[in-house]
Motif scaffolding. Sequence first.
Motif, PDB file in Angstrom:
ATOM      1  N   HIS A 160       0.837  -1.209   0.000  1.00 30.55           N
ATOM      2  CA  HIS A 160       0.000   0.000   0.000  1.00 30.55           C
ATOM      3  C   HIS A 160       0.872   1.260   0.000  1.00 30.55           C
ATOM      4  CE1 HIS A 160      -3.469   2.555   0.731  1.00 30.55           C
ATOM      5  NE2 HIS A 160      -2.785   3.129   1.718  1.00 30.55           N
ATOM      6  N   LYS A 161       1.983   1.231   0.733  1.00 28.22           N
ATOM      7  CA  LYS A 161       2.894   2.376   0.754  1.00 28.22           C
ATOM      8  C   LYS A 161       3.534   2.593  -0.608  1.00 28.22           C
ATOM      9  CE  LYS A 161       5.587   1.421   4.281  1.00 28.22           C
ATOM     10  NZ  LYS A 161       6.569   1.593   5.387  1.00 28.22           N
ATOM     11  N   TRP A 162       3.740   1.500  -1.343  1.00 26.89           N
ATOM     12  CA  TRP A 162       4.341   1.624  -2.685  1.00 26.89           C
ATOM     13  C   TRP A 162       3.435   2.419  -3.636  1.00 26.89           C
ATOM     14  CZ3 TRP A 162       6.695  -3.800  -4.244  1.00 26.89           C
ATOM     15  CH2 TRP A 162       7.713  -4.122  -3.328  1.00 26.89           C
ATOM     16  N   THR A 163       2.117   2.370  -3.405  1.00 30.72           N
ATOM     17  CA  THR A 163       1.205   3.088  -4.309  1.00 30.72           C
ATOM     18  C   THR A 163       1.382   4.602  -4.220  1.00 30.72           C
ATOM     19  OG1 THR A 163      -0.588   3.179  -2.652  1.00 30.72           O
ATOM     20  CG2 THR A 163      -0.498   1.244  -4.093  1.00 30.72           C
ATOM     21  N   ASN A 164       2.033   5.075  -3.175  1.00 30.99           N
ATOM     22  CA  ASN A 164       2.268   6.521  -3.017  1.00 30.99           C
ATOM     23  C   ASN A 164       3.579   6.964  -3.664  1.00 30.99           C
ATOM     24  OD1 ASN A 164      -0.102   6.872  -1.405  1.00 30.99           O
ATOM     25  ND2 ASN A 164       1.009   6.055   0.363  1.00 30.99           N
ATOM     26  N   LEU A 165       4.325   6.026  -4.229  1.00 28.13           N
ATOM     27  CA  LEU A 165       5.601   6.353  -4.866  1.00 28.13           C
ATOM     28  C   LEU A 165       5.441   6.412  -6.370  1.00 28.13           C
ATOM     29  CD1 LEU A 165       7.905   3.916  -2.808  1.00 28.13           C
ATOM     30  CD2 LEU A 165       7.527   6.365  -2.395  1.00 28.13           C
ATOM     31  N   PRO A 166       6.129   7.348  -7.039  1.00 31.67           N
ATOM     32  CA  PRO A 166       6.019   7.435  -8.512  1.00 31.67           C
ATOM     33  C   PRO A 166       6.576   6.209  -9.216  1.00 31.67           C
ATOM     34  CG  PRO A 166       7.768   8.876  -7.687  1.00 31.67           C
ATOM     35  CD  PRO A 166       7.011   8.391  -6.482  1.00 31.67           C
ATOM     36  N   GLU A 167       7.600   5.585  -8.634  1.00 33.16           N
ATOM     37  CA  GLU A 167       8.164   4.358  -9.191  1.00 33.16           C
ATOM     38  C   GLU A 167       8.827   3.558  -8.074  1.00 33.16           C
ATOM     39  OE1 GLU A 167      10.906   5.771 -12.175  1.00 33.16           O
ATOM     40  OE2 GLU A 167      12.571   5.866 -10.747  1.00 33.16           O
ATOM     41  N   VAL A 168       8.876   2.257  -8.262  1.00 34.01           N
ATOM     42  CA  VAL A 168       9.423   1.357  -7.246  1.00 34.01           C
ATOM     43  C   VAL A 168      10.406   0.410  -7.907  1.00 34.01           C
ATOM     44  CG1 VAL A 168       8.895  -0.511  -5.635  1.00 34.01           C
ATOM     45  CG2 VAL A 168       7.348   1.444  -5.812  1.00 34.01           C
ATOM     46  N   ASP A 169      11.634   0.353  -7.367  1.00 35.65           N
ATOM     47  CA  ASP A 169      12.585  -0.677  -7.783  1.00 35.65           C
ATOM     48  C   ASP A 169      12.222  -1.916  -6.962  1.00 35.65           C
ATOM     49  OD1 ASP A 169      14.677  -2.390  -8.270  1.00 35.65           O
ATOM     50  OD2 ASP A 169      16.243  -0.875  -8.101  1.00 35.65           O
ATOM     51  N   VAL A 170      11.608  -2.900  -7.603  1.00 33.43           N
ATOM     52  CA  VAL A 170      10.981  -4.009  -6.889  1.00 33.43           C
ATOM     53  C   VAL A 170      11.936  -4.697  -5.926  1.00 33.43           C
ATOM     54  CG1 VAL A 170       9.816  -6.227  -7.135  1.00 33.43           C
ATOM     55  CG2 VAL A 170       9.328  -4.388  -8.740  1.00 33.43           C
TER      56      VAL A 170
END
Length: 433
Positions: free
Chosen positions: A155-165
């Motif tokens: 859920h916190k990842w949805t607030n980031l423009p991009e995520v390095d998995v």
Amino acid sequence: MRLWFGDKVEAHGNWIYRWRNPKCKGKLPPGSMGFPLIGETLSFFATSNSIDMHPFINERLKRYGPLFKTNIAGRPVAVSSDPEFNYFLLQQEGKLIELYYMDSFSQMVHHDNMSNIGGYFHRYLRRSILGHFGHEPLKRKLLSEFEDVINHELHKWTNLPEVDVKRQTVPMLFDLTSQILMSHKPEENLGVDVNNMLQSIMTFPLYIPGTTFYKCIQKKRKAIKLTSRVVEERMKGYSCDNSAEGCNKKGDYLDEIVGDIGKEAYLTKEFVPFLLFGLLLATEEHEEILKNREDANSGLVWEEYKTMTFTRYVINETLRLENLLPGMLRKVIADIHVDALHLNPNIYEDPLTFNPSRWKNIGSNGMAKNFMPFGGGNRPCTGAEFSKVLVAVFLHVWVTKFRFTKIKGGNMVRSPILEFTDGFYVNVSEKHC
């Protein structure tokens, strides 16, 4: 002067001959020991822009066959890709072979006297670890804890423009493991540091400022300071009653270890921080599960996890294509007369293709001899089921509650382990919102 020079040349020649022809009571397999001191290390660590077997292994298998000798980082090594022979070896633990670690790994993880630990203590560790990470704890409480933590983090990842998995996933899993081990969430960058150390296992153990190995040792010392501090704090209040004010008992793995200090050989106040550090180093199907629930918002339960057949195929296929190490290491302790295994085209049809469905037709006997991502013989990985359940829950939460769009990255190389050269970046959003 000429005689002295001649003696030196002769001595040098003898030394090179002994390097290329190590002592052996029997007959060594074919191969090359490479250059003096460094062996064939440079070829072994060379980067390959392919997910295929590393060229170092591939070329030698074609030249010498499934069993060959080489020298890596100054150590003579025999490499086998023969499934029958490998299976036989793993049944000879403590008789013909014993556990062995690369020098870089040993120096990063082991305490000074850890290599002398006997089978009794290993059995004690296995029993105590399974008591907190094994089948029953997974079924009783860890499954739901995994789901809660993973759901919160994604859920916190949805607030980031991009995520390095990978870069974002490693700290999440590290924090989760740390919480189970010692009820402690470490400082923010420690999970990333430990992941970098694991990625650097396959490095030359050269302790010189600026080298990868040097940086890893510095990060190891940082981690040991943290675990030492946690152990000190836990020991201060361990002898108190559970209801007493200031009591530090948590009911976790560290409580059990602290309680056994002085009762078990090798288990000392100085050794426990190193032990903790070492332990910190282990779609349609899911939609159908939601449809079959009376309450779609209820949490994942063990019976649902056991129905994830295709998910287990996906996990197996991922492990087949890439293990953390390109093989299992053992040290020969007695004469044996006579691991490219997972990418062998004679065992797996079209081995470079990611095809989870191939596991439908692979029986348990074939898996025992040809598929060893968690080791085998008398010392399989204690955290195998823990790892598989954790990955399955991660996939379940990901595909049922979130969607992702690839942004950039994803180029893979072998060096000799498989890794992304430029990360794998995605945008994450929640479903049904």
